[in-house]
Scaffold this motif. Structure first.
Motif, mmCIF file in Angstrom:
data_model
loop_
_atom_site.group_PDB
_atom_site.id
_atom_site.type_symbol
_atom_site.label_atom_id
_atom_site.label_comp_id
_atom_site.label_asym_id
_atom_site.label_seq_id
_atom_site.Cartn_x
_atom_site.Cartn_y
_atom_site.Cartn_z
ATOM 1 N N HIS A 110 109.087 66.556 -11.999
ATOM 2 C CA HIS A 110 110.332 65.997 -11.495
ATOM 3 C C HIS A 110 111.213 65.583 -12.660
ATOM 4 O O HIS A 110 110.818 64.755 -13.485
ATOM 5 N N LEU A 111 112.403 66.153 -12.747
ATOM 6 C CA LEU A 111 113.304 65.858 -13.847
ATOM 7 C C LEU A 111 113.999 64.520 -13.615
ATOM 8 O O LEU A 111 114.211 64.115 -12.469
ATOM 9 N N PRO A 112 114.380 63.833 -14.677
ATOM 10 C CA PRO A 112 115.023 62.519 -14.518
ATOM 11 C C PRO A 112 116.411 62.627 -13.892
ATOM 12 O O PRO A 112 117.097 63.648 -14.020
ATOM 13 N N ASN A 113 116.806 61.540 -13.206
ATOM 14 C CA ASN A 113 118.160 61.413 -12.634
ATOM 15 C C ASN A 113 118.512 62.540 -11.658
ATOM 16 O O ASN A 113 119.665 62.972 -11.594
ATOM 17 N N HIS A 114 117.502 63.043 -10.942
ATOM 18 C CA HIS A 114 117.714 64.067 -9.908
ATOM 19 C C HIS A 114 118.320 65.356 -10.480
ATOM 20 O O HIS A 114 118.947 66.125 -9.752
ATOM 21 N N ARG A 115 118.137 65.591 -11.741
ATOM 22 C CA ARG A 115 118.723 66.794 -12.350
ATOM 23 C C ARG A 115 117.890 68.023 -12.010
ATOM 24 O O ARG A 115 116.682 67.935 -11.768
ATOM 25 N N GLU A 116 118.566 69.185 -12.003
ATOM 26 C CA GLU A 116 117.869 70.432 -11.676
ATOM 27 C C GLU A 116 117.377 71.145 -12.928
ATOM 28 O O GLU A 116 116.512 72.020 -12.849
ATOM 29 N N GLN A 161 115.596 63.152 -24.907
ATOM 30 C CA GLN A 161 116.346 62.165 -25.680
ATOM 31 C C GLN A 161 117.452 61.572 -24.816
ATOM 32 O O GLN A 161 118.208 62.305 -24.169
ATOM 33 N N PRO A 162 117.563 60.244 -24.788
ATOM 34 C CA PRO A 162 118.598 59.621 -23.952
ATOM 35 C C PRO A 162 119.994 59.951 -24.447
ATOM 36 O O PRO A 162 120.227 60.103 -25.648
ATOM 37 N N VAL A 163 120.909 60.096 -23.500
ATOM 38 C CA VAL A 163 122.305 60.383 -23.819
ATOM 39 C C VAL A 163 123.082 59.070 -23.820
ATOM 40 O O VAL A 163 123.083 58.330 -22.824
ATOM 41 N N GLU A 164 123.712 58.769 -24.953
ATOM 42 C CA GLU A 164 124.488 57.538 -25.058
ATOM 43 C C GLU A 164 125.805 57.688 -24.312
ATOM 44 O O GLU A 164 126.521 58.670 -24.499
ATOM 45 N N ARG A 165 126.106 56.713 -23.473
ATOM 46 C CA ARG A 165 127.346 56.757 -22.691
ATOM 47 C C ARG A 165 128.182 55.518 -22.979
ATOM 48 O O ARG A 165 127.658 54.402 -23.063
ATOM 49 N N ALA A 166 129.481 55.737 -23.109
ATOM 50 C CA ALA A 166 130.397 54.628 -23.315
ATOM 51 C C ALA A 166 130.555 53.857 -22.011
ATOM 52 O O ALA A 166 130.358 54.411 -20.928
ATOM 53 N N TYR A 180 128.418 62.833 -7.971
ATOM 54 C CA TYR A 180 127.070 62.771 -7.398
ATOM 55 C C TYR A 180 127.109 63.222 -5.935
ATOM 56 O O TYR A 180 126.261 64.013 -5.490
ATOM 57 N N LEU A 181 128.094 62.734 -5.189
ATOM 58 C CA LEU A 181 128.254 63.103 -3.776
ATOM 59 C C LEU A 181 128.426 64.606 -3.630
ATOM 60 O O LEU A 181 127.814 65.238 -2.751
ATOM 61 N N GLU A 182 129.258 65.195 -4.479
ATOM 62 C CA GLU A 182 129.539 66.630 -4.379
ATOM 63 C C GLU A 182 128.361 67.478 -4.837
ATOM 64 O O GLU A 182 128.269 68.647 -4.483
ATOM 65 N N GLN A 183 127.475 66.911 -5.638
ATOM 66 C CA GLN A 183 126.293 67.652 -6.072
ATOM 67 C C GLN A 183 125.177 67.597 -5.037
ATOM 68 O O GLN A 183 124.450 68.569 -4.836
#
Length: 548
Positions: A110-116, A161-166, A180-183
């Motif tokens: 299972h990939l993190p954050n519901h990613r495919e 590796q975590p992605v840094e977000r502003a 997220y809704l559209e995905q």
């Protein structure tokens, strides 16, 4: 050992197999389904792949992690010299029952954050060299086992590796929730879930969402589901209940009621009048096919420098609005201005795809090759009978051309298509689509033996190897591209000793081809290209052929 903490068990990844990408991919197959979890490490070339309806551009240094069950659809015309490695691996869970017992079992990755899928980039040659060295070791060697897992862990570390977000503004948070809704629109989604994605309280989220979109979150969701249902209705002959569930409606009657409420017609009627709607084709190829099938698009996206005269004439004849755009980027504002009710085209990059889907329902994934594209568009607009007539017409042209080329085909005289680019040379492979299919399969012409290994649309070529290839005929494409100048490379080719030693050059059997006409020709351009091929190979007079 690479591990990841789970709620009740420890997750372990284990190396399974490894092979070169060219040995793994069968480019004669349109779709590849992954049986194992796989890491694709790209070491050279480029390609465009569609992964479960999402597009990824592959270049050197890219690492892609895909779970088992993922479908890969490679764009063969967008693939150039792709090289790399495929590492298959499995996930296991180690569950400790008590101090004295534990059990290990294979589990789903299972990939993190519901990613495919996961992507990352890697610099340097270290992993590439290690993979090359691994291929030289015996399978039973302990050293190979250790090195295999070292490579696997290194690549997984890159992907995880975590992605840094502003920090986000409230508007950015709402837009993230909409993305997220559209995905995941086809899944059960609640307002609280969307608010959590945005990092806001449900009440504050609803207020800010309505201020930004003029709709409540769940109203927006239902409208988006209907939006996506239009695409499935047109492309799918399945039961209404199945389509309703695919877009997130559990009740088919409720789906039909909401559809009619929003669109003014029933889902069934919407399908019946699809061909009458304002259609926008993303390339002249699809516009040509639609016209040949009896469907007149309202607009078509064109690259003016690549629009051959015959296409311009037929588009003008049917009053099709031509939307000029760059060779590398769509003019999305211009497309939106014509207010299409349906867009048809090939697979696009993520941002462009999302932008088009926000303009209109988008029928994507169309082939860039004539024959399969005819079948796809005929199915969408219920024009199967017209498609059969078109197939018969094209087969008649093929048969007439083969008859005129009978001697050359029987004598197996070799034909090469050589492309000059700004910084390289390439040759047309025999096992690809479009022009490749026309020359080597429909006409049955012979490719020089050294070139038969080329699996791609256009493959890299070292001009030093030309004497060993020595074709009887050469079609030379001086590739037309925006911002590109091939004059220097053409001059180098013409002055090179290898070029002047070729029999085709000595016998004046080298012919230029027109990029705009030959590459991606439609049903109206097909007979023009065939006539040029025949005229060149039989030495017949043709004003469309220029002999170098």
């Amino acid at each position: 050992m690479y591990t990841e903490k789970a709620a009740e068990a420890q997750v372990v990844f284990r190396w399974h197999t490894c092979q070169k990408l060219n040995d793994y991919m069968d480019y004669a197959i349109d779709r590849v389904g992954l049986v194992e979890n796989s890491l694709f490490y790209i070491t050279g070339g480029q390609a465009v792949w569609q992964l479960n309806d999402q597009e990824v551009i592959l270049r050197s240094g890219i690492v892609v992690g895909l779970p088992a069950g993922t479908w890969i659809e490679p764009d063969r015309m967008g693939t150039f010299g792709l090289e790399g490695w495929v590492i298959e691996f499995r996930q296991f869970e180690l569950k400790v029952n008590n101090e004295k017992s534990a059990e290990i079992f294979q589990s789903i990755w299972h990939l993190p954050n519901h990613r495919e899928f996961l992507t990352g980039t890697m610099d340097g040659r270290q992993i590439r060299d290690q993979l090359q060295a691994l291929s030289m070791l015996a399978d039973e060697a302990v050293e190979k086992e250790v090195r295999c897992h070292q490579v696997l862990y290194t690549l997984l570390d890159i992907l995880y590796q975590p992605v840094e977000r502003a920090p986000q503004t409230t508007e950015q948070a709402i837009l993230q929730s909409i993305k997220y809704l559209e995905q995941y629109y086809y899944k059960p989604i609640t307002r609280n879930e969307l608010a959590k994605v945005a990092g806001l309280s449900p009440w504050h989220y609803s207020r800010k969402f309505r201020a930004l979109t003029d709709k409540a979150p769940l109203e927006y969701l239902n409208r988006y589901r209907i939006y996506r249902a239009k695409e499935r209705l047109i492309q799918n002959d399945g039961h209404m209940h199945d389509i309703a569930k695919q877009v997130g409606f559990e009740d088919a009657a409720y789906f039909s009621r909401r559809f009619k409420q929003m669109e003014g017609i029933s889902p069934k009627h919407y399908v019946q009048v699809a061909a009458e709607r304002q259609l926008c084709a993303l390339s002249p190829l699809y516009a040509e096919i639609l016209l040949a099938l009896g469907v007149v698009p309202n607009s078509v996206v064109t690259v003016p420098m690549l629009l051959p005269p015959h296409q311009r004439l037929i588009l003008e004849k049917h009053n099709v609005n031509m939307i000029p755009t760059s060779q590398y980027a769509l003019d999305l504002e211009a497309i939106a201005e014509v207010k299409p009710q349906l867009i048809v085209g090939h697979t696009l990059q993520g941002e462009a795809r999302s932008a088009l889907m926000s303009i209109s329902p988008f029928i994507s994934g169309l082939s860039r090759d004539l024959i399969p594209a005819i079948a796809q568009l005929a199915a969408v607009f219920r024009k199967e009978e017209e498609a059969e007539n078109l197939y018969r017409y094209l087969k008649k042209i093929d048969a007439q051309a083969r008859e005129r080329l009978k001697t050359i085909i029987q004598e197996r005289r070799t034909v090469m298509v050589l492309r000059i680019e700004e910084d390289s040379y390439r040759y047309l492979g025999a096992h690809s689509l479009g022009l490749s299919r026309m020359i080597y399969r429909e006409l049955g012409l012979t490719i020089p033996t050294p070139l038969n290994r080329g699996q791609y649309w256009f493959n890299p070529l070292d001009i030093e190897t030309l004497p060993a290839i020595d074709p009887n005929f050469i079609f030379l494409e001086d590739r037309v591209m925006e911002g590109s100048d091939t004059r220097l490379m053409k001059e180098v080719l013409m002055k090179h000793p290898s070029w002047n030693r070729l029999a085709a050059v000595k016998n004046n059997r080298v012919y230029t081809i027109d990029t705009s006409l030959w590459i991606g020709c439609g049903p109206f351009g097909y007979p023009l290209v065939m006539e040029q091929i025949v005229a060149a190979l039989t030495n017949e007079d043709s004003t469309n052929i220029q002999i170098i």
